[in-house]
Design a protein around this motif. Structure first.
Motif, PDB file in Angstrom:
ATOM      1  N   ALA A 124      28.664 -10.111  21.393  1.00 48.49           N
ATOM      2  CA  ALA A 124      30.010 -10.406  20.813  1.00 48.49           C
ATOM      3  C   ALA A 124      30.641  -8.914  20.310  1.00 48.49           C
ATOM      4  CB  ALA A 124      29.963 -11.384  19.882  1.00 48.49           C
ATOM      5  N   TYR A 125      29.735  -8.296  19.495  1.00 46.87           N
ATOM      6  CA  TYR A 125      30.120  -7.236  18.726  1.00 46.87           C
ATOM      7  C   TYR A 125      30.336  -5.971  19.427  1.00 46.87           C
ATOM      8  CZ  TYR A 125      29.692  -3.654  14.977  1.00 46.87           C
ATOM      9  OH  TYR A 125      29.889  -2.755  13.934  1.00 46.87           O
ATOM     10  N   ILE A 126      29.646  -5.735  20.528  1.00 44.63           N
ATOM     11  CA  ILE A 126      29.849  -4.536  21.124  1.00 44.63           C
ATOM     12  C   ILE A 126      30.425  -4.824  22.581  1.00 44.63           C
ATOM     13  CG2 ILE A 126      28.427  -2.602  22.415  1.00 44.63           C
ATOM     14  CD1 ILE A 126      28.387  -2.528  19.256  1.00 44.63           C
ATOM     15  N   TRP A 127      30.262  -5.814  23.239  1.00 44.30           N
ATOM     16  CA  TRP A 127      30.743  -5.865  24.568  1.00 44.30           C
ATOM     17  C   TRP A 127      32.101  -6.693  24.487  1.00 44.30           C
ATOM     18  CZ3 TRP A 127      31.748  -9.783  28.022  1.00 44.30           C
ATOM     19  CH2 TRP A 127      32.056  -9.410  29.331  1.00 44.30           C
ATOM     20  N   LEU A 128      32.215  -7.811  24.102  1.00 43.94           N
ATOM     21  CA  LEU A 128      33.244  -8.924  23.908  1.00 43.94           C
ATOM     22  C   LEU A 128      34.387  -8.439  23.234  1.00 43.94           C
ATOM     23  CD1 LEU A 128      34.381 -11.499  25.050  1.00 43.94           C
ATOM     24  CD2 LEU A 128      33.267 -12.687  23.275  1.00 43.94           C
ATOM     25  N   LEU A 129      34.370  -8.048  21.824  1.00 41.20           N
ATOM     26  CA  LEU A 129      35.370  -8.225  21.096  1.00 41.20           C
ATOM     27  C   LEU A 129      36.039  -6.746  21.451  1.00 41.20           C
ATOM     28  CD1 LEU A 129      33.963  -8.742  17.501  1.00 41.20           C
ATOM     29  CD2 LEU A 129      35.280 -10.034  18.925  1.00 41.20           C
ATOM     30  N   PRO A 130      35.540  -5.718  22.075  1.00 39.61           N
ATOM     31  CA  PRO A 130      36.368  -4.473  22.313  1.00 39.61           C
ATOM     32  C   PRO A 130      37.157  -4.904  23.616  1.00 39.61           C
ATOM     33  CG  PRO A 130      34.037  -3.715  22.227  1.00 39.61           C
ATOM     34  CD  PRO A 130      34.023  -5.129  21.951  1.00 39.61           C
ATOM     35  N   ARG A 131      36.803  -5.965  24.401  1.00 35.35           N
ATOM     36  CA  ARG A 131      37.656  -6.240  25.411  1.00 35.35           C
ATOM     37  C   ARG A 131      38.377  -7.422  25.563  1.00 35.35           C
ATOM     38  NH1 ARG A 131      32.742  -4.219  26.948  1.00 35.35           N
ATOM     39  NH2 ARG A 131      32.467  -3.101  28.870  1.00 35.35           N
ATOM     40  N   LEU A 132      38.517  -8.140  24.310  1.00 36.86           N
ATOM     41  CA  LEU A 132      38.935  -9.196  24.027  1.00 36.86           C
ATOM     42  C   LEU A 132      40.687  -9.348  23.727  1.00 36.86           C
ATOM     43  CD1 LEU A 132      37.854 -12.175  23.885  1.00 36.86           C
ATOM     44  CD2 LEU A 132      37.998 -11.909  21.315  1.00 36.86           C
ATOM     45  N   ASN A 133      41.023  -8.001  23.461  1.00 41.30           N
ATOM     46  CA  ASN A 133      42.447  -7.743  23.396  1.00 41.30           C
ATOM     47  C   ASN A 133      43.122  -8.053  24.751  1.00 41.30           C
ATOM     48  OD1 ASN A 133      44.749  -7.294  21.678  1.00 41.30           O
ATOM     49  ND2 ASN A 133      44.824  -5.123  22.296  1.00 41.30           N
ATOM     50  N   VAL A 186      24.905  -0.398  24.109  1.00 40.97           N
ATOM     51  CA  VAL A 186      24.731   0.874  23.402  1.00 40.97           C
ATOM     52  C   VAL A 186      25.905   1.995  23.793  1.00 40.97           C
ATOM     53  CG1 VAL A 186      23.345   2.243  25.214  1.00 40.97           C
ATOM     54  CG2 VAL A 186      23.163   2.817  22.912  1.00 40.97           C
ATOM     55  N   GLY A 187      26.811   1.366  24.621  1.00 39.12           N
ATOM     56  CA  GLY A 187      27.955   2.330  25.211  1.00 39.12           C
ATOM     57  C   GLY A 187      28.682   2.879  23.913  1.00 39.12           C
ATOM     58  N   PRO A 188      29.260   2.032  23.158  1.00 39.93           N
ATOM     59  CA  PRO A 188      30.090   2.591  22.132  1.00 39.93           C
ATOM     60  C   PRO A 188      29.161   3.528  21.395  1.00 39.93           C
ATOM     61  CG  PRO A 188      30.304   0.276  22.116  1.00 39.93           C
ATOM     62  CD  PRO A 188      29.271   0.703  23.243  1.00 39.93           C
ATOM     63  N   TYR A 189      28.165   3.545  20.931  1.00 39.64           N
ATOM     64  CA  TYR A 189      27.177   4.528  20.131  1.00 39.64           C
ATOM     65  C   TYR A 189      27.198   5.833  20.841  1.00 39.64           C
ATOM     66  CZ  TYR A 189      25.847   0.215  17.627  1.00 39.64           C
ATOM     67  OH  TYR A 189      26.005  -0.875  16.552  1.00 39.64           O
TER      68      TYR A 189
END
Length: 294
Positions: free
Chosen positions: A106-115, A244-247
């Motif tokens: 949710a924190y790394i994958w879902l939320l950045p795409r949810l918009n 890990v992508g965003p990091y």
């Protein structure tokens, strides 16, 4: 005598006055003036041809007939309020999708795409649950789950979202990290682990590093915490490619030498096989399946 619609304001004013035994308090509740409440009550008394309140210097008190009407009016209005509330909640639930997933995903994958989803479907409301406990897909439970696993769960339909891979990462500020040129050297570093079934021993075997004693110095129950620990420079973590992508993009972590080991399990969208998805949940599922194709 049939109840006409124009009686309803007078009955509502009378019911509030009867509850409070005070016209001013009833007026405050209904956003009216005390004189308006008095007017409604007198109008009702005139139509009925009887007194509903005994008026005295200190206020008002219900007559026997007034108490009888107050009981009936209170019950009727409470019933109506309950029906209206349930209809409103049913409408809100119809527009709500309940999702359960892992905190790290949710924190790394879902939320950045949810918009992307919220812009396309502003009328759909979302509830996201990231509890670790096994989810029960009962009538009050979630509509859709996003889970990491083999893809087979009894009683659940599973749609494959994406595969995963594992490789070592560390902060560029970790002492000694700049000297690592081969996988075997990673074994000498402080190792960070999560509680996944596939971990450092599997990765070193895939990297053809054998005979080394491995010390998992820091163990976290959550993958996000393990990534944050690595970003703080306390050790080397075995990262999941999808997490890990965003990091990596921000430079908080760098990838170290060695293979990307295919994960045994992937990520799946799941829901009960016996229950047809509601239209809003189907819309969210279709978006989930499409977002990974881009």
């Amino acid at each position: 005598m049939a109840l006409r619609a124009d009686w309803l304001p007078a009955l509502a004013a009378f019911e509030a006055a009867a509850r409070h035994q005070n016209f001013a308090h009833a007026a405050e509740e209904l956003h009216l003036t005390a004189s308006a409440i008095s007017h409604h009550v007198r109008k009702l008394e005139s139509r009925l041809g009887l007194s509903l309140f005994q008026r005295h210097a200190r206020g008002v008190a219900l007559t026997d007939q007034g108490r009888q009407l107050a009981d009936a009016a209170g019950t009727a209005l409470a019933d109506m309020d309950g029906v209206l509330r349930s209809l409103r909640l049913a409408r809100e639930e119809r527009d709500r999708v309940r999702i359960t997933t892992l905190h790290s995903l949710a924190y790394i994958w879902l939320l950045p795409r949810l918009n992307q989803f919220t812009r396309a479907h502003p009328q759909i409301q979302l509830s996201v649950d990231t509890e670790i406990a096994l989810t029960r897909f009962d009538d009050s439970g979630p509509d859709i789950g996003i889970r990491h696993g083999a893809g087979h769960w009894p009683g659940l339909t599973a749609h494959h979202l994406m595969d995963d891979a594992l490789f070592p990462v560390a902060s560029p500020n970790l002492p000694g990290v700049e000297q690592i040129t081969e996988p075997a050297q990673i074994a000498e570093m402080p190792l960070i682990a999560d509680q996944a079934r596939q971990g450092w021993h599997d990765w070193f075997r895939a990297a053809d590093v054998h005979g080394r004693k491995l010390e998992e110095r820091y163990i976290f129950s959550n993958t996000t915490d393990a990534m944050m620990a690595a970003a703080q420079g306390i050790g080397v973590a075995l990262a999941r490619e999808q997490i890990v992508g965003p990091y990596l993009r921000s430079g908080q972590l760098i990838r170290l030498p060695g293979p990307a080991m295919p994960a045994r399990w992937g990520y799946y969208a799941i829901y009960p096989s016996h229950r047809r998805l509601r239209a809003t949940a189907q819309t969210f599922l279709d978006w989930l399946l499409a977002v990974e194709k881009h």
